[in-house]
Design a protein around this motif. Structure first.
Motif, PDB file in Angstrom:
ATOM      1  N   ALA A   1      22.827  -1.636   6.206  1.00  0.00           N
ATOM      2  CA  ALA A   1      21.537  -2.309   6.311  1.00  0.00           C
ATOM      3  C   ALA A   1      21.672  -3.759   5.871  1.00  0.00           C
ATOM      4  O   ALA A   1      22.613  -4.141   5.172  1.00  0.00           O
ATOM      5  CB  ALA A   1      20.503  -1.589   5.458  1.00  0.00           C
ATOM      6  N   THR A   2      20.710  -4.563   6.279  1.00  0.00           N
ATOM      7  CA  THR A   2      20.665  -5.969   5.892  1.00  0.00           C
ATOM      8  C   THR A   2      19.268  -6.286   5.376  1.00  0.00           C
ATOM      9  O   THR A   2      18.280  -6.066   6.089  1.00  0.00           O
ATOM     10  CB  THR A   2      20.977  -6.896   7.078  1.00  0.00           C
ATOM     11  N   VAL A   3      19.181  -6.757   4.126  1.00  0.00           N
ATOM     12  CA  VAL A   3      17.901  -7.169   3.548  1.00  0.00           C
ATOM     13  C   VAL A   3      18.109  -8.527   2.908  1.00  0.00           C
ATOM     14  O   VAL A   3      19.035  -8.716   2.118  1.00  0.00           O
ATOM     15  CB  VAL A   3      17.397  -6.162   2.493  1.00  0.00           C
ATOM     16  N   ASN A   4      17.250  -9.472   3.233  1.00  0.00           N
ATOM     17  CA  ASN A   4      17.356 -10.804   2.648  1.00  0.00           C
ATOM     18  C   ASN A   4      17.028 -10.767   1.154  1.00  0.00           C
ATOM     19  O   ASN A   4      16.021 -10.191   0.754  1.00  0.00           O
ATOM     20  CB  ASN A   4      16.381 -11.774   3.326  1.00  0.00           C
ATOM     21  N   ALA A   5      17.888 -11.391   0.354  1.00  0.00           N
ATOM     22  CA  ALA A   5      17.569 -11.593  -1.057  1.00  0.00           C
ATOM     23  C   ALA A   5      16.784 -12.901  -1.177  1.00  0.00           C
ATOM     24  O   ALA A   5      17.122 -13.890  -0.526  1.00  0.00           O
ATOM     25  CB  ALA A   5      18.846 -11.652  -1.888  1.00  0.00           C
ATOM     26  N   THR A   6      15.742 -12.904  -1.991  1.00  0.00           N
ATOM     27  CA  THR A   6      14.908 -14.097  -2.106  1.00  0.00           C
ATOM     28  C   THR A   6      14.183 -14.128  -3.439  1.00  0.00           C
ATOM     29  O   THR A   6      14.037 -13.095  -4.099  1.00  0.00           O
ATOM     30  CB  THR A   6      13.870 -14.141  -0.951  1.00  0.00           C
ATOM     31  N   MET A   7      13.746 -15.288  -3.856  1.00  0.00           N
ATOM     32  CA  MET A   7      12.968 -15.511  -5.085  1.00  0.00           C
ATOM     33  C   MET A   7      13.635 -14.921  -6.324  1.00  0.00           C
ATOM     34  O   MET A   7      12.967 -14.418  -7.229  1.00  0.00           O
ATOM     35  CB  MET A   7      11.547 -14.960  -4.925  1.00  0.00           C
ATOM     36  N   GLY A   8      14.959 -14.941  -6.349  1.00  0.00           N
ATOM     37  CA  GLY A   8      15.687 -14.425  -7.499  1.00  0.00           C
ATOM     38  C   GLY A   8      15.866 -12.924  -7.496  1.00  0.00           C
ATOM     39  O   GLY A   8      16.495 -12.378  -8.407  1.00  0.00           O
ATOM     40  N   LEU A   9      15.327 -12.233  -6.500  1.00  0.00           N
ATOM     41  CA  LEU A   9      15.482 -10.791  -6.393  1.00  0.00           C
ATOM     42  C   LEU A   9      16.755 -10.460  -5.631  1.00  0.00           C
ATOM     43  O   LEU A   9      17.171 -11.191  -4.728  1.00  0.00           O
ATOM     44  CB  LEU A   9      14.294 -10.167  -5.665  1.00  0.00           C
ATOM     45  N   SER A  10      17.353  -9.327  -5.967  1.00  0.00           N
ATOM     46  CA  SER A  10      18.493  -8.844  -5.201  1.00  0.00           C
ATOM     47  C   SER A  10      18.012  -8.222  -3.902  1.00  0.00           C
ATOM     48  O   SER A  10      16.812  -7.937  -3.727  1.00  0.00           O
ATOM     49  CB  SER A  10      19.265  -7.800  -6.013  1.00  0.00           C
ATOM     50  N   ALA A  11      18.942  -7.995  -2.984  1.00  0.00           N
ATOM     51  CA  ALA A  11      18.591  -7.341  -1.726  1.00  0.00           C
ATOM     52  C   ALA A  11      17.999  -5.959  -1.988  1.00  0.00           C
ATOM     53  O   ALA A  11      17.058  -5.524  -1.323  1.00  0.00           O
ATOM     54  CB  ALA A  11      19.818  -7.236  -0.833  1.00  0.00           C
ATOM     55  N   SER A  12      18.544  -5.260  -3.005  1.00  0.00           N
ATOM     56  CA  SER A  12      18.033  -3.931  -3.346  1.00  0.00           C
ATOM     57  C   SER A  12      16.588  -4.003  -3.817  1.00  0.00           C
ATOM     58  O   SER A  12      15.753  -3.174  -3.442  1.00  0.00           O
ATOM     59  CB  SER A  12      18.916  -3.295  -4.422  1.00  0.00           C
ATOM     60  N   GLN A  13      16.269  -4.997  -4.637  1.00  0.00           N
ATOM     61  CA  GLN A  13      14.902  -5.134  -5.150  1.00  0.00           C
ATOM     62  C   GLN A  13      13.927  -5.483  -4.038  1.00  0.00           C
ATOM     63  O   GLN A  13      12.815  -4.950  -3.985  1.00  0.00           O
ATOM     64  CB  GLN A  13      14.877  -6.194  -6.254  1.00  0.00           C
ATOM     65  N   VAL A  14      14.332  -6.367  -3.138  1.00  0.00           N
ATOM     66  CA  VAL A  14      13.466  -6.697  -2.002  1.00  0.00           C
ATOM     67  C   VAL A  14      13.260  -5.467  -1.131  1.00  0.00           C
ATOM     68  O   VAL A  14      12.154  -5.178  -0.680  1.00  0.00           O
ATOM     69  CB  VAL A  14      14.055  -7.854  -1.176  1.00  0.00           C
ATOM     70  N   GLY A  15      14.354  -4.721  -0.899  1.00  0.00           N
ATOM     71  CA  GLY A  15      14.243  -3.511  -0.084  1.00  0.00           C
ATOM     72  C   GLY A  15      13.243  -2.523  -0.653  1.00  0.00           C
ATOM     73  O   GLY A  15      12.477  -1.897   0.082  1.00  0.00           O
ATOM     74  N   THR A  16      13.222  -2.401  -1.987  1.00  0.00           N
ATOM     75  CA  THR A  16      12.274  -1.483  -2.627  1.00  0.00           C
ATOM     76  C   THR A  16      10.841  -1.894  -2.341  1.00  0.00           C
ATOM     77  O   THR A  16       9.971  -1.046  -2.102  1.00  0.00           O
ATOM     78  CB  THR A  16      12.522  -1.446  -4.144  1.00  0.00           C
ATOM     79  N   THR A  17      10.563  -3.198  -2.343  1.00  0.00           N
ATOM     80  CA  THR A  17       9.182  -3.649  -2.125  1.00  0.00           C
ATOM     81  C   THR A  17       8.700  -3.384  -0.703  1.00  0.00           C
ATOM     82  O   THR A  17       7.505  -3.251  -0.474  1.00  0.00           O
ATOM     83  CB  THR A  17       9.049  -5.160  -2.409  1.00  0.00           C
ATOM     84  N   ILE A  18       9.624  -3.288   0.253  1.00  0.00           N
ATOM     85  CA  ILE A  18       9.209  -3.081   1.645  1.00  0.00           C
ATOM     86  C   ILE A  18       9.529  -1.676   2.146  1.00  0.00           C
ATOM     87  O   ILE A  18       9.315  -1.360   3.312  1.00  0.00           O
ATOM     88  CB  ILE A  18       9.857  -4.117   2.577  1.00  0.00           C
TER      89      ILE A  18
END
Length: 367
Positions: A276-293
């Motif tokens: 999978a590919t998830v953009n890391a942004t705002m200091g969050l890791s890709a895993s953290q962004v993935g959790t939010t979506i």
């Protein structure tokens, strides 16, 4: 004021109230002594205890009670020489070492399952973990001549900074400069509820509360002083979310072939493993962004490629791409703070045009 060293938690003196499970007698005295009884009698202490959270006895060495309060984990030490630890989700731990940590007694029962630390200098420290997540560290001056200056050593895991606030309080920042905790302006009152002048002095990672009790009559003791610390939380909320399923990802080429002569075919063969590919942004890791979506940044698939091209001109290329689900979204960062029993949320920033992709075992083969 830079904090050079890092620790694992927010240490500090601790009082925890309203627990459903009684502490083991090995950790606390069976009954409060006369000094502790005087502490309990103070209206400011009673008010704090009425709003205290329910924590549970801890099995961890050196920890009396622990729990999660309003999404903030709390660990209260048996010995105040160890820090009280607080930590919000996905944030560095903060440790607060309580006043007179080297000389105060171990945690003692106040009432029910609440505890206090006798500082042996005429003061008692009673930390209260509020049900709203606010940590009050009450210090009670029992009599005239008691120490009226209380220092708290504050450390942030990974480094950080303590800075003054315009209202007389202070903020705790992490290594990136983000606020992770705040303390409102300090207060102090005598036994009659009359305000007593007080202030914070900040030096490096030490916050000292100074109480000017020079004008307090002898019969107006005890005096209660209180820093109230709130852990700052950040919420990350995806907006403008668009989901597209069974779409080719033209950035995920898994194989290809080329015709040797005109009017012939070629076959793409082999196997693939695609993540999978998830953009890391705002200091969050890709895993953290993935959790939010609601998408896993660590998902992957494995499969076999079997694509045969139509007849094509010589030296024509035929390519195989993985397919999957795309999510397009903007991500908002909200700051959540509490003061005076009121929760405030403020939009800090928005990261736009973010993309996440989860592969599926389907191929898109094309020239």
């Amino acid at each position: 004021m830079k904090i050079e060293r890092s620790t694992a938690l927010i240490g500090a003196a601790v009082l925890v109230a309203s627990m459903t499970t009684i502490m083991t007698p090995a950790a606390f005295a069976d009954e409060p002594d006369s000094t502790e009884a005087a502490v309990i009698d103070q209206p400011a202490v009673q008010e704090a205890l009425e709003g205290a959270a329910t924590l549970v006895p801890s099995d961890e060495d050196g920890v009396v009670v622990e729990g999660v309060v309003d999404d903030v984990s709390v660990a209260v030490p048996v010995d105040s020489a160890s820090p009280l630890v607080i930590q919000a989700v996905d944030a560095p731990a903060i440790s607060i070492t309580l006043p007179a940590a080297d000389t105060s007694a171990a945690a003692q029962t106040l009432t029910g399952s609440t505890v206090a630390y006798d500082n042996a200098d005429g003061s008692t420290t009673v930390p209260v973990i509020g049900a709203d997540g606010v940590i009050q560290v009450l210090t009670v001056l029992s009599e005239e001549g008691a120490t009226s200056s209380f220092s708290y050593v504050i450390d942030v895991d990974g480094g950080g900074e303590v800075t003054p606030l315009p209202d007389g309080g202070f903020a705790v920042l992490d290594a990136a400069g983000d606020e992770i905790a705040t303390a409102t302006a300090p207060w102090a009152v005598d036994a009659n509820g009359k305000p007593v002048p007080t202030r914070y002095d900040l030096s490096a990672n030490v916050v000292t509360q100074i109480v000017d009790d020079s004008a307090v009559p002898k019969d107006a003791y005890p005096v209660v002083a209180d820093p109230a610390i709130t852990v700052t939380r950040y919420e990350y909320i995806p907006i403008n979310v668009t989901t597209k399923t069974k779409q080719p990802n033209l950035k995920k080429l898994v194989g290809g072939c080329k015709t040797a002569v005109a009017n012939t075919t070629c076959t793409v063969s082999g196997s693939y493993t695609v993540g999978a590919t998830v953009n890391a942004t705002m200091g969050l890791s890709a895993s953290q962004v993935g959790t939010t979506i609601g998408m896993s940044a660590s998902a992957s698939i494995t499969g076999a490629i079997t694509c045969t091209s139509p007849k094509m001109p010589a030296r024509s290329e035929y390519k195989a791409y993985i397919m999957g689900t795309f999510k397009y979204f903007d991500l908002q960062k909200w700051k959540v703070t509490k003061a005076g029993g009121i929760t405030a949320r403020r939009l800090m920033e928005t990261s736009r045009n973010q993309v996440a992709f989860t592969p599926i075992n389907m191929l898109y083969c094309t020239r």
